[in-house]
Design an enzyme around this catalytic site. Structure first.
Site, PDB file in Angstrom:
ATOM      1  CG  ASP A  84       2.098  -1.568   3.674  1.00 16.57           C
ATOM      2  OD1 ASP A  84       0.545  -0.992   4.744  1.00 16.57           O
ATOM      3  OD2 ASP A  84       1.460  -1.652   2.603  1.00 16.57           O
ATOM      4  CD  GLU A 131      -6.320 -11.440   2.571  1.00 18.28           C
ATOM      5  OE1 GLU A 131      -6.036 -11.437   2.534  1.00 18.28           O
ATOM      6  OE2 GLU A 131      -6.398 -11.279   4.429  1.00 18.28           O
ATOM      7  CG  HIS A 136     -10.214 -11.869   3.253  1.00 19.01           C
ATOM      8  ND1 HIS A 136      -9.904 -10.588   2.499  1.00 19.01           N
ATOM      9  CD2 HIS A 136      -9.834 -11.423   4.439  1.00 19.01           C
ATOM     10  CE1 HIS A 136      -9.005  -9.185   3.070  1.00 19.01           C
ATOM     11  NE2 HIS A 136      -8.662 -10.191   4.829  1.00 19.01           N
ATOM     12  CG  HIS A 139      -2.117  -0.813   1.844  1.00 16.17           C
ATOM     13  ND1 HIS A 139      -1.168  -2.423   2.194  1.00 16.17           N
ATOM     14  CD2 HIS A 139      -2.787  -1.774   1.673  1.00 16.17           C
ATOM     15  CE1 HIS A 139      -1.993  -3.115   2.391  1.00 16.17           C
ATOM     16  NE2 HIS A 139      -2.965  -2.242   2.132  1.00 16.17           N
ATOM     17  CG  ASP A 189      -4.432 -11.842   7.859  1.00 16.05           C
ATOM     18  OD1 ASP A 189      -5.044 -12.405   6.883  1.00 16.05           O
ATOM     19  OD2 ASP A 189      -4.446 -10.399   7.306  1.00 16.05           O
TER      20      ASP A 189
HETATM   21  C1  XLS Z   1      -7.377  -6.782   4.814  1.00 14.13           C
HETATM   22  C2  XLS Z   1      -7.010  -7.345   3.201  1.00 14.13           C
HETATM   23  C3  XLS Z   1      -5.347  -6.254   3.129  1.00 14.13           C
HETATM   24  C4  XLS Z   1      -5.856  -6.452   1.286  1.00 14.13           C
HETATM   25  C5  XLS Z   1      -4.492  -5.396   1.077  1.00 14.13           C
HETATM   26  O1  XLS Z   1      -7.604  -7.686   5.446  1.00 14.13           O
HETATM   27  O2  XLS Z   1      -6.008  -8.343   2.965  1.00 14.13           O
HETATM   28  O3  XLS Z   1      -4.418  -6.465   3.480  1.00 14.13           O
HETATM   29  O4  XLS Z   1      -5.228  -7.460   1.198  1.00 14.13           O
HETATM   30  O5  XLS Z   1      -5.091  -4.107   0.887  1.00 14.13           O
HETATM   31 NI    NI Z   2      -5.179  -9.239   1.625  1.00 11.94          NI
HETATM   32 NI    NI Z   3      -7.159 -10.357   5.845  1.00 17.30          NI
END
Ligand code: XLS
Ligand code: NI
Ligand code: NI
Length: 436
Positions: free
Chosen positions: A103, A267, A270, A100, A308
């Protein structure tokens, strides 16, 4: 100057090795279904967790040991992190990274100042890319941390915030383009709602679509031909994120005419928060030609949030790679470790252990999936399962010549349907375990 003096380049030593700083399964040059593992897996390190994460959680601040980082948002500190990041990635042997804007580059009091700092950092990133051959998988903008984004960014009730977010994304796309990024990601951040009593959902979704169209138009106008990615997530930070899951994202993209430009970045954590498996989300995207990239991680199913974690589960990676191989690969997307070491794993060396484990888990999954596919065990079973559609009445249904009249007549003549055959779920699960 070395930031990881105790680590040299991580090598493939094979499954018999007991060296914790070696790959047991990821041999980058090994060929799987016509591609080297390097080309097939396109591993990427994420800047936010790996180089900015300090292990903060809702109960305490960060406690990671990062001796190179003075914790300030000075330009010097940001520049030094670039050296740290590229030394880490080079030693690990990954070809890609993701970030990002915030970052890599700190925010300043005005947009102009922030952009100027970003340019300075981008120059250094470009130099580091050229020196190492490491490439940018995707860039994105952080549209959720700053207080101005409390109501969201593109879906904020405040038009000035929409404008600010647009300017940030414009800049992030330009930097991504300059760095030769292969993709640009939209993750919704705070695009969602906490309560419908104060929310005009229709207007917010319209705004989000306008935002994405403008982003795409700008990108194409400056010559950025990279792929756009939309990253589904059902909740967190908001109670209901608009990019809930692949199905909700696809519906949104189709409604607003964006489906040809924007693919999915899926992801694992998610997917499970949305009540799906990762394989479900990937397969659902794949069958609609929308599987773009992966944020590879893993969520603790006993905890209800986005933990994560690094993926270590071979069952999971096998399932992911079955879908990726079916698609013939994931390029121009890749496999980005959107994952963080646990707060208790606070030493720099833990970053190596974590990534090595994730890479090995996926390499193993790839090889297992390829063997399953080579033997055709699932394919053949599934094909036979639907054989009744290959000719006769089934064929008329698939070809579109059947009607309710013809189907009724068929059944009236036949009297009753043919008996069913077993789905053999347990048999197949055992079969997969045999390969694992
Ligand atoms: C957050 C997201 C984020 C995205 C990028 O939960 O995974 O990290 O991958 O903005
Ligand atoms: Ni992500
Ligand atoms: Ni995430």
């Amino acid at each position: 100057m070395s930031y990881f003096p105790e680590v040299s380049a991580i090598k493939y030593e094979g499954p018999e090795s007991t060296n914790p700083l070696a790959f047991k399964h990821y041999n980058p040059e090994e060929v799987v279904e016509g591609q080297t593992l390097r080309e097939l897996l396109r591993f990427s390190v994420c800047y936010w967790h790996t180089f900015r994460g300090m292990g903060a959680d809702p109960f305490g601040p960060g406690c990671a040991d990062r001796p190179w980082d003075d914790g300030s948002d000075s330009v010097e500190n940001a520049l030094k992190r670039v050296d740290v990041a590229f030394e880490f990635m080079q030693k690990l042997g990954v070809d890609f990274y993701c970030f990002h804007d915030r970052d890599v580059s700190p925010e300043r009091a005005t947009l102009k100042e922030s952009n100027d700092v970003f340019d300075t950092i981008a120059d250094k990133l470009l130099e580091a890319q050229q020196a190492t051959g490491i490439k940018l998988l995707w860039g994105t903008a952080n549209l959720f941390s700053h207080a101005r984004y409390m109501h969201g960014a593109a879906t904020s009730c405040n038009a000035d915030v929409f404008a600010h977010a647009a300017a940030a994304v414009k800049k992030a796309i330009e930097v991504t383009h300059k760095l030769g990024g292969a993709n640009y990601v939209f993750w919704g951040g705070r695009e969602g709602y906490q309560n419908l009593f104060n929310t005009d959902m229709k207007r917010e979704l319209d705004h989000l679509a306008k935002f994405m169209h403008m982003a795409k138009d700008h990108a194409r106008s400056i010559g950025f031909e990279g792929q756009f990615l939309f990253e589904p997530k059902p909740k967190e930070p908001t109670k209901h994120q608009y990019d809930f899951d692949v199905a909700a994202c696809m519906n949104f993209l189709r409604q607003y005419g964006l489906e040809d430009v924007v693919k999915m970045n899926i992801e694992t954590n998610h997917a499970t928060l949305a009540g799906h498996t990762m394989m479900h989300e990937m397969e659902y995207a794949r069958i609609q030609n929308s599987l773009g990239s992966m944020d590879a991680n893993y969520g603790d199913l006993l905890l209800g949030w986005d933990t994560d974690q690094f993926p270590t589960d071979i069952y999971l990676t096998t399932q992911c790679m079955l879908v990726v191989l079916e698609q013939g690969g994931i390029s121009p997307g890749g496999l980005n470790f959107d994952a963080k070491v646990r707060r208790e794993s606070f030493e720099p060396i833990d970053l190596f252990y974590a990534h090595i484990g994730g890479m090995d888990a996926f390499a193993r999954g790839a090889k297992i999936a390829a063997r399953i596919r080579q033997d055709g065990v699932l394919d053949e079973f599934v094909k036979n399962r639907y054989a009744s559609y290959d000719d006769g009445i089934g064929k008329t249904i698939e070809e579109g010549s059947a009607t309710f009249d013809s189907l009724e007549q068929y059944m009236l003549d036949k009297g009753d349907s043919a008996p069913n055959v077993s789905g053999r779920q347990e048999y197949l699960e055992n079969l997969i375990n045999q390969y694992i």
